[in-house]
Design a protein around this motif. Structure first.
Motif, PDB file in Angstrom:
ATOM      1  N   ALA A 249      34.489  37.898  39.964  1.00  0.00           N
ATOM      2  CA  ALA A 249      33.383  38.627  39.345  1.00  0.00           C
ATOM      3  C   ALA A 249      32.186  38.686  40.290  1.00  0.00           C
ATOM      4  CB  ALA A 249      32.991  37.970  38.026  1.00  0.00           C
ATOM      5  N   ASP A 250      31.860  37.547  40.900  1.00  0.00           N
ATOM      6  CA  ASP A 250      30.749  37.538  41.849  1.00  0.00           C
ATOM      7  C   ASP A 250      31.031  38.458  43.038  1.00  0.00           C
ATOM      8  OD1 ASP A 250      29.193  35.846  40.396  1.00  0.00           O
ATOM      9  OD2 ASP A 250      29.462  34.089  41.675  1.00  0.00           O
ATOM     10  N   ALA A 251      32.280  38.425  43.537  1.00  0.00           N
ATOM     11  CA  ALA A 251      32.641  39.262  44.687  1.00  0.00           C
ATOM     12  C   ALA A 251      32.499  40.740  44.350  1.00  0.00           C
ATOM     13  CB  ALA A 251      34.070  38.951  45.132  1.00  0.00           C
ATOM     14  N   PHE A 252      33.011  41.143  43.181  1.00  0.00           N
ATOM     15  CA  PHE A 252      32.937  42.560  42.807  1.00  0.00           C
ATOM     16  C   PHE A 252      31.488  42.999  42.624  1.00  0.00           C
ATOM     17  CE2 PHE A 252      32.701  46.111  39.906  1.00  0.00           C
ATOM     18  CZ  PHE A 252      33.630  46.983  40.447  1.00  0.00           C
ATOM     19  N   ASN A 253      30.687  42.196  41.937  1.00  0.00           N
ATOM     20  CA  ASN A 253      29.315  42.602  41.651  1.00  0.00           C
ATOM     21  C   ASN A 253      28.453  42.630  42.909  1.00  0.00           C
ATOM     22  OD1 ASN A 253      29.493  43.074  38.831  1.00  0.00           O
ATOM     23  ND2 ASN A 253      29.553  40.872  38.481  1.00  0.00           N
ATOM     24  N   ALA A 254      28.706  41.717  43.846  1.00  0.00           N
ATOM     25  CA  ALA A 254      27.984  41.779  45.120  1.00  0.00           C
ATOM     26  C   ALA A 254      28.435  43.000  45.918  1.00  0.00           C
ATOM     27  CB  ALA A 254      28.224  40.501  45.915  1.00  0.00           C
ATOM     28  N   ALA A 255      29.750  43.236  45.955  1.00  0.00           N
ATOM     29  CA  ALA A 255      30.282  44.389  46.688  1.00  0.00           C
ATOM     30  C   ALA A 255      29.798  45.698  46.081  1.00  0.00           C
ATOM     31  CB  ALA A 255      31.816  44.345  46.683  1.00  0.00           C
ATOM     32  N   PHE A 256      29.655  45.727  44.778  1.00  0.00           N
ATOM     33  CA  PHE A 256      29.230  46.926  44.069  1.00  0.00           C
ATOM     34  C   PHE A 256      27.869  47.410  44.556  1.00  0.00           C
ATOM     35  CE2 PHE A 256      27.942  49.264  40.180  1.00  0.00           C
ATOM     36  CZ  PHE A 256      29.079  50.021  40.001  1.00  0.00           C
TER      37      PHE A 256
ATOM     38  N   LEU B 260      37.537  38.955  49.865  1.00  0.00           N
ATOM     39  CA  LEU B 260      37.676  39.876  48.736  1.00  0.00           C
ATOM     40  C   LEU B 260      36.490  40.831  48.683  1.00  0.00           C
ATOM     41  CD1 LEU B 260      39.112  40.805  46.158  1.00  0.00           C
ATOM     42  CD2 LEU B 260      37.894  38.980  44.917  1.00  0.00           C
ATOM     43  N   THR B 261      35.294  40.326  48.910  1.00  0.00           N
ATOM     44  CA  THR B 261      34.097  41.166  48.902  1.00  0.00           C
ATOM     45  C   THR B 261      34.173  42.248  49.974  1.00  0.00           C
ATOM     46  OG1 THR B 261      32.811  39.251  48.151  1.00  0.00           O
ATOM     47  CG2 THR B 261      31.578  41.142  48.981  1.00  0.00           C
ATOM     48  N   ILE B 262      34.640  41.873  51.168  1.00  0.00           N
ATOM     49  CA  ILE B 262      34.780  42.842  52.264  1.00  0.00           C
ATOM     50  C   ILE B 262      35.754  43.951  51.882  1.00  0.00           C
ATOM     51  CG2 ILE B 262      35.665  43.152  54.616  1.00  0.00           C
ATOM     52  CD1 ILE B 262      34.550  40.359  55.243  1.00  0.00           C
ATOM     53  N   GLY B 263      36.898  43.579  51.307  1.00  0.00           N
ATOM     54  CA  GLY B 263      37.893  44.577  50.915  1.00  0.00           C
ATOM     55  C   GLY B 263      37.369  45.540  49.871  1.00  0.00           C
TER      56      GLY B 263
ATOM     57  N   TRP C  48      39.099  50.850  43.277  1.00  0.00           N
ATOM     58  CA  TRP C  48      39.766  52.145  43.382  1.00  0.00           C
ATOM     59  C   TRP C  48      39.449  53.019  42.170  1.00  0.00           C
ATOM     60  CZ3 TRP C  48      41.286  54.061  47.682  1.00  0.00           C
ATOM     61  CH2 TRP C  48      41.793  53.243  48.707  1.00  0.00           C
ATOM     62  N   GLY C  49      39.391  52.426  40.982  1.00  0.00           N
ATOM     63  CA  GLY C  49      39.019  53.191  39.793  1.00  0.00           C
ATOM     64  C   GLY C  49      37.632  53.772  39.895  1.00  0.00           C
ATOM     65  N   SER C  50      36.722  53.036  40.534  1.00  0.00           N
ATOM     66  CA  SER C  50      35.365  53.535  40.743  1.00  0.00           C
ATOM     67  C   SER C  50      35.361  54.765  41.652  1.00  0.00           C
ATOM     68  CB  SER C  50      34.507  52.427  41.351  1.00  0.00           C
ATOM     69  OG  SER C  50      33.239  52.917  41.725  1.00  0.00           O
ATOM     70  N   VAL C  51      36.184  54.747  42.700  1.00  0.00           N
ATOM     71  CA  VAL C  51      36.256  55.892  43.619  1.00  0.00           C
ATOM     72  C   VAL C  51      36.786  57.129  42.896  1.00  0.00           C
ATOM     73  CG1 VAL C  51      37.325  56.783  45.719  1.00  0.00           C
ATOM     74  CG2 VAL C  51      36.511  54.422  45.644  1.00  0.00           C
ATOM     75  N   VAL C  52      37.838  56.946  42.103  1.00  0.00           N
ATOM     76  CA  VAL C  52      38.396  58.060  41.336  1.00  0.00           C
ATOM     77  C   VAL C  52      37.342  58.620  40.383  1.00  0.00           C
ATOM     78  CG1 VAL C  52      40.102  58.710  39.594  1.00  0.00           C
ATOM     79  CG2 VAL C  52      40.775  57.248  41.513  1.00  0.00           C
ATOM     80  N   GLY C  53      36.627  57.743  39.705  1.00  0.00           N
ATOM     81  CA  GLY C  53      35.577  58.198  38.790  1.00  0.00           C
ATOM     82  C   GLY C  53      34.469  58.959  39.495  1.00  0.00           C
ATOM     83  N   SER C  54      34.115  58.528  40.717  1.00  0.00           N
ATOM     84  CA  SER C  54      33.085  59.235  41.488  1.00  0.00           C
ATOM     85  C   SER C  54      33.514  60.664  41.793  1.00  0.00           C
ATOM     86  CB  SER C  54      32.809  58.486  42.796  1.00  0.00           C
ATOM     87  OG  SER C  54      32.369  57.173  42.544  1.00  0.00           O
ATOM     88  N   GLY C  55      34.790  60.829  42.180  1.00  0.00           N
ATOM     89  CA  GLY C  55      35.309  62.170  42.465  1.00  0.00           C
ATOM     90  C   GLY C  55      35.298  63.054  41.238  1.00  0.00           C
TER      91      GLY C  55
END
Length: 534
Positions: A51-58, A137-140, A204-211
């Motif tokens: 969760a921390d990795a995703f939110n920081a990466a976000f 994980l954050t980098i990816g 990946w779901g975020s990228v699809v949603g952006s498109g």
């Protein structure tokens, strides 16, 4: 005829309806965002490395979106484009719109490529406390999300076009699609999945949603801009005006975004859950900011940019619109701030308490949210003051005060997050609440500076103390009623608890402002009766 007479009541009503459409679109997208946040909390909880990795990466690719996105384009592009439409010069408006999207696409593409290549350095700079698998994980996730951020920038260009043509609902509803794509990803892959895998899938779901978000707006933009010519045109004087305005706003927006990154940097060494707690609190905090601050500012900017006349006439017109907008914002922001301060755990539990997210986590988010609530009024009212400067083609003044905001917030935040918990004997994880309090203090300083400078330019503006006293009295009465119900019913299921406690809060607040005979309360009641009558 005077400018404020040219743009009199019919225009005011149209802008009022514009603000309502913006608020409706933002409400739909924010509600869907809260659903996404709740589903995320269900699968990830608060205290997980994923969760921390995703939110920081976000936050990292969103730096690109926020630099080039809605705020910058609203300040630099909309005043020029809306002014051309007001003069009936659709050919030049299409030329400017085409040049802006061409320049924006080129710059964004280069920055996306550079960002993907430099991701390890960015992660090290923004989250130095992340190590080992959490850092990898954050980098990816960052590398996956960068292209999606580029698509969101193009969506912001669409928003600028649609807003200038007063098509507010579509532009602010489009993010619903983005949130839905992420929710679908969580539901499809979340059950029993490894959290690191789920975080990657969500990226990946975020990228699809952006498109999808960009694709749904493009057909409408093409219909509205009949003379659109997409080309790198630097020769038009109007394009050069946009670019000259773009640079200081870009820097100012960048300075504000750097402040958000500094928050993550200071929170990353704190115990697991600090970054996610900060992210959750900020999402809740942004709901009233978006609904009321952004909605009114977005609707007012095109209208204020169309003002004509001599300096005194334009100043009178801007004072009229600004004071009206400030009242609209304060009417809803004051009770929002009081709710976050007095009932933040109820709000947090209703939105987030499910699955791995416990009531203890809700209390933690409340502490962080209360710090933000201190500056909620200043932050939202300050947005409208900045919009007035943008309508006057003055982008340097908001930049100057944004720098003051960031420097002050950073200095105070460092002390509050790193040293203050030890000084007062609190657990280190509460240092993140010090970050939000520091940001609130800085927001008040920025707001007061903006107001003082604008008042010296167009004359006295602001809200009467009597009006503010009535709003805070009504909010305090609502909070007292809510706490009486809370003590009477005890702890319940989070959603039942919220409905039982927040309902009397709202009823007492609106009832009190109605008794005070505030015109905003009466207008809201009349609008409700009209809707029921339909």
């Amino acid at each position: 005829m005077m400018a404020h007479m040219v743009e009199s009541s019919p225009k005011r009503r149209r802008t009022g309806s514009g603000a309502l459409l913006v608020a409706t679109g933002i409400l739909l997208s924010r509600l869907m965002g809260l659903v996404r946040l709740r589903v995320f909390a269900h699968f990830f909880g608060l205290h997980s490395d994923a969760a921390d990795a995703f939110n920081a990466a976000f936050r990292i690719p969103n730096f690109l979106q926020n630099l080039f996105g809605e705020g910058v384009l609203s300040a630099s592009f909309i005043p020029v484009y809306a002014g051309l439409l007001a003069r009936g010069d659709e050919r030049e408006a299409g030329r400017v719109a085409g040049a802006v999207i061409a320049i924006l696409s080129l710059a964004t593409s280069l920055l996306v490529l550079a960002g993907v290549a430099a991701t390890p350095l960015l992660v090290h700079a923004i989250a130095p406390g992340f190590e080992g698998p959490k850092r990898e994980l954050t980098i990816g996730i960052v590398r996956i999300m960068f292209p999606g951020a580029g698509l969101l920038v193009l969506s912001a260009w669409c928003l600028g076009i649609l807003n200038s043509h007063r098509r507010f609902l579509l532009s602010y509803t489009a993010p619903v699609i983005w949130n839905v794509a992420m929710i679908v990803t969580l539901v499809a892959f979340g059950r029993g999945a490894d959290l690191s895998f789920l975080a990657t899938a969500l990226a990946w779901g975020s990228v699809v949603g952006s498109g999808l978000m960009f694709a749904v707006q493009v057909p409408w933009v093409l219909r509205l801009v009949s003379c659109l010519r997409v080309r790198l045109d630097m020769h038009s004087g109007h394009v050069r005006v946009v670019l000259r305005s773009f640079v200081p706003v870009f820097i100012g927006r960048g300075v504000v975004q750097i402040s958000a990154y500094i928050d993550v940097l200071l929170a990353s060494p704190l115990p697991t859950g600090a970054v996610t707690g900060l992210f959750n609190a900020q999402l809740i905090y942004m709901l009233p900011v978006s609904l009321f601050g952004m909605a009114v500012s977005a609707a007012e900017l095109p209208a204020m940019s169309r003002a004509t006349g001599d300096a005194d006439e334009v100043a009178a017109y801007l004072r009229q619109r600004l004071n009206g907008g400030l009242r609209q914002i304060a009417f809803f922001i004051v009770p929002s701030a009081m709710a976050f301060l007095a009932l933040g755990d109820v709000v947090s539990a209703a939105l987030l308490q499910t699955g791995r997210f416990t009531y203890g986590d809700s209390l933690y988010v409340w502490g962080i949210l209360a710090g933000s609530a201190v500056g909620l009024f200043a932050a939202t009212e300050g947005r409208l003051y900045a919009s007035v400067f943008y309508s006057l083609r003055d982008t340097r003044t908001p930049l100057k005060y944004a720098v003051v905001h960031v420097v002050l917030a950073t200095a105070l935040g460092y002390v509050a997050a790193v040293h203050l918990p030890g000084w007062v004997g609190m657990a280190p994880r509460w240092g993140v609440a010090g970050l939000t309090i520091s940001a609130s203090i800085a927001a008040w300083v920025e707001f007061l500076l903006l107001r003082q400078r604008l008042n010296s330019r167009i004359g006295p503006t602001g809200l009467p103390l009597s009006y503010m006293a009535k709003l805070w009295t009504a909010a305090g009465a609502g909070a007292a009623a809510a706490w009486a119900v809370r003590l009477a019913i005890g702890t319940q299921h989070p959603l039942v608890w919220a409905a039982a406690i927040l309902s009397p809060y709202g009823l007492v607040y609106f009832g009190t402002v109605f008794l005070f005979r505030l015109p905003e309360g009466r207008a809201l009641l009349a609008r409700g009766f009209r809707m029921i009558g339909r």
